[in-house]
Design an enzyme around this catalytic site. Structure first.
Site, PDB file in Angstrom:
ATOM      1  N   LYS A   1       0.829  -1.215   0.000  1.00  0.00           N
ATOM      2  CA  LYS A   1       0.000   0.000   0.000  1.00  0.00           C
ATOM      3  C   LYS A   1       0.863   1.264   0.000  1.00  0.00           C
ATOM      4  CE  LYS A   1      -2.207  -1.223   3.800  1.00  0.00           C
ATOM      5  NZ  LYS A   1      -1.764  -2.589   4.137  1.00  0.00           N
TER       6      LYS A   1
ATOM      7  N   ARG B   1      -9.586   0.477   8.957  1.00  0.00           N
ATOM      8  CA  ARG B   1      -9.141  -0.882   9.257  1.00  0.00           C
ATOM      9  C   ARG B   1     -10.178  -1.668  10.045  1.00  0.00           C
ATOM     10  NH1 ARG B   1      -3.341  -0.137   8.832  1.00  0.00           N
ATOM     11  NH2 ARG B   1      -2.249  -2.095   9.093  1.00  0.00           N
TER      12      ARG B   1
ATOM     13  N   ARG C   1      11.315  -6.300   4.409  1.00  0.00           N
ATOM     14  CA  ARG C   1      11.188  -4.888   4.786  1.00  0.00           C
ATOM     15  C   ARG C   1      11.843  -4.619   6.142  1.00  0.00           C
ATOM     16  NH1 ARG C   1       5.266  -2.284   4.808  1.00  0.00           N
ATOM     17  NH2 ARG C   1       5.110  -3.198   6.873  1.00  0.00           N
TER      18      ARG C   1
ATOM     19  N   ARG D   1      11.455  -1.369  11.552  1.00  0.00           N
ATOM     20  CA  ARG D   1      10.182  -1.457  12.269  1.00  0.00           C
ATOM     21  C   ARG D   1      10.134  -2.700  13.135  1.00  0.00           C
ATOM     22  NH1 ARG D   1       5.187  -0.241   8.277  1.00  0.00           N
ATOM     23  NH2 ARG D   1       4.220  -1.641   9.799  1.00  0.00           N
TER      24      ARG D   1
ATOM     25  N   ARG E   1      -0.457  -9.665  13.256  1.00  0.00           N
ATOM     26  CA  ARG E   1      -1.001  -8.618  12.375  1.00  0.00           C
ATOM     27  C   ARG E   1      -1.854  -9.238  11.274  1.00  0.00           C
ATOM     28  NH1 ARG E   1       4.344  -6.048  10.765  1.00  0.00           N
ATOM     29  NH2 ARG E   1       3.160  -4.710   9.373  1.00  0.00           N
TER      30      ARG E   1
HETATM   31  P1  ADP Z   1       1.027  -2.491   7.625  1.00  0.00           P
HETATM   32  O1  ADP Z   1      -0.078  -2.206   6.672  1.00  0.00           O
HETATM   33  O2  ADP Z   1       2.271  -2.951   6.958  1.00  0.00           O
HETATM   34  O3  ADP Z   1       0.607  -3.383   8.760  1.00  0.00           O
HETATM   35  P2  ADP Z   1       0.834   0.202   8.773  1.00  0.00           P
HETATM   36  O4  ADP Z   1       1.975   1.143   8.758  1.00  0.00           O
HETATM   37  O5  ADP Z   1      -0.371   0.527   7.966  1.00  0.00           O
HETATM   38  O6  ADP Z   1       1.492  -1.178   8.334  1.00  0.00           O
HETATM   39  O7  ADP Z   1       0.339  -0.038  10.268  1.00  0.00           O
HETATM   40  C1  ADP Z   1       1.225  -0.397  11.305  1.00  0.00           C
HETATM   41  C2  ADP Z   1       0.453  -0.540  12.620  1.00  0.00           C
HETATM   42  O8  ADP Z   1      -0.119   0.737  12.974  1.00  0.00           O
HETATM   43  C3  ADP Z   1      -0.712  -1.498  12.634  1.00  0.00           C
HETATM   44  O9  ADP Z   1      -0.320  -2.839  12.864  1.00  0.00           O
HETATM   45  C4  ADP Z   1      -1.579  -0.922  13.780  1.00  0.00           C
HETATM   46  O10 ADP Z   1      -1.048  -1.272  15.035  1.00  0.00           O
HETATM   47  C5  ADP Z   1      -1.386   0.580  13.617  1.00  0.00           C
HETATM   48  N1  ADP Z   1      -2.442   1.176  12.752  1.00  0.00           N
HETATM   49  C6  ADP Z   1      -2.244   1.738  11.520  1.00  0.00           C
HETATM   50  N2  ADP Z   1      -3.413   2.162  10.996  1.00  0.00           N
HETATM   51  C7  ADP Z   1      -4.378   1.848  11.905  1.00  0.00           C
HETATM   52  C8  ADP Z   1      -5.801   1.993  11.946  1.00  0.00           C
HETATM   53  N3  ADP Z   1      -6.486   2.555  10.933  1.00  0.00           N
HETATM   54  N4  ADP Z   1      -6.467   1.556  13.046  1.00  0.00           N
HETATM   55  C9  ADP Z   1      -5.818   0.999  14.065  1.00  0.00           C
HETATM   56  N5  ADP Z   1      -4.485   0.799  14.094  1.00  0.00           N
HETATM   57  C10 ADP Z   1      -3.753   1.224  13.035  1.00  0.00           C
END
Ligand code: ADP
Length: 190
Positions: free
Chosen positions: A14, A89, A128, A134, A146
């Site tokens: 994404k 999400r 990654r 991270r 996750r």
């Molecule tokens: P990825 O899509 O690779 O898991 P992101 O950078 O989108 O990585 O998200 C990393 C973390 O940030 C998630 O695992 C969650 O803990 C938190 N997070 C991100 N966006 C949201 C959201 N919309 N609602 C709740 N938690 C979120």
């Protein structure tokens, strides 16, 4: 406005694809994950709270995330549109986003959902981790969590947009360029 939800499991690409879409269509990129990470770096209260969930591979609570997203959208004056990356999400976030966008006289145009096989996702996340630093990418147990959270809480959001006839599934396997081309085609055919 052109408002796109770029959707997919962790590691679907994404972030990478968002960069290409903002260049092509002049959109504002809003990634809740990036916003949380910059708050963690800046050691803000929000960052501390978010970190306690992210480090376990859990979602940050809806109320916190929704308030944050609304505030970010309102920072932009007359944008062409947004790419929402990593948001919504949960179904509660999707409903709140609809209500909020309606209140500012706009709406989601399209959800583009990247389909990627699970083995490929895990490979990409481990790769990654070598460059991103991270914590949530480095530990296979956190990655599994996750992905489990994605299946349980996040993937239902697809049906939410499918009911509104806004869902377009995109093959997320292949080269970055191939996937970009598929996304461009979908957006240009609106
Ligand atoms: P990825 O899509 O690779 O898991 P992101 O950078 O989108 O990585 O998200 C990393 C973390 O940030 C998630 O695992 C969650 O803990 C938190 N997070 C991100 N966006 C949201 C959201 N919309 N609602 C709740 N938690 C979120």
């Amino acid at each position: 406005m052109l408002n796109i939800v770029l959707f997919g499991p962790p590691g679907a690409g994404k972030g990478t694809q968002s960069e290409r879409l903002i260049d092509e269509f002049g959109l504002v990129h809003l990634s809740t994950g990036d916003i949380f990470r910059s708050n963690i770096k800046g050691q803000t209260e929000l960052g501390k709270l978010a970190k306690s969930y992210m480090d376990q591979g859990k979602l940050v609570p809806d109320s916190v995330t929704i308030d944050l997203l609304r505030a970010e959208v309102l920072k932009h004056n007359k944008p062409k549109g947004f790419i929402f990356d990593g948001f919504p999400r949960t179904n509660a976030q999707a409903e709140a986003l609809d209500v909020f966008l309606d209140s500012i006289d706009t709406s989601i145009t399209l959800m583009l959902s990247l389909d990627v096989e699970e083995e490929e996702l895990k490979k990409r996340l481990i790769k990654r981790a070598e460059v991103s630093g991270r914590a949530d990418d480095a530990d296979p147990k956190i990655i599994d969590n996750r992905i489990a959270v994605y299946h349980k809480e996040t993937s239902p959001v697809k049906s939410f947009y499918e009911q509104q006839r806004k869902l377009v599934s995109i093959e997320g396997m292949g080269s970055v360029d191939e996937i970009t081309a598929r996304l461009f085609t979908s957006i240009k055919s609106i």
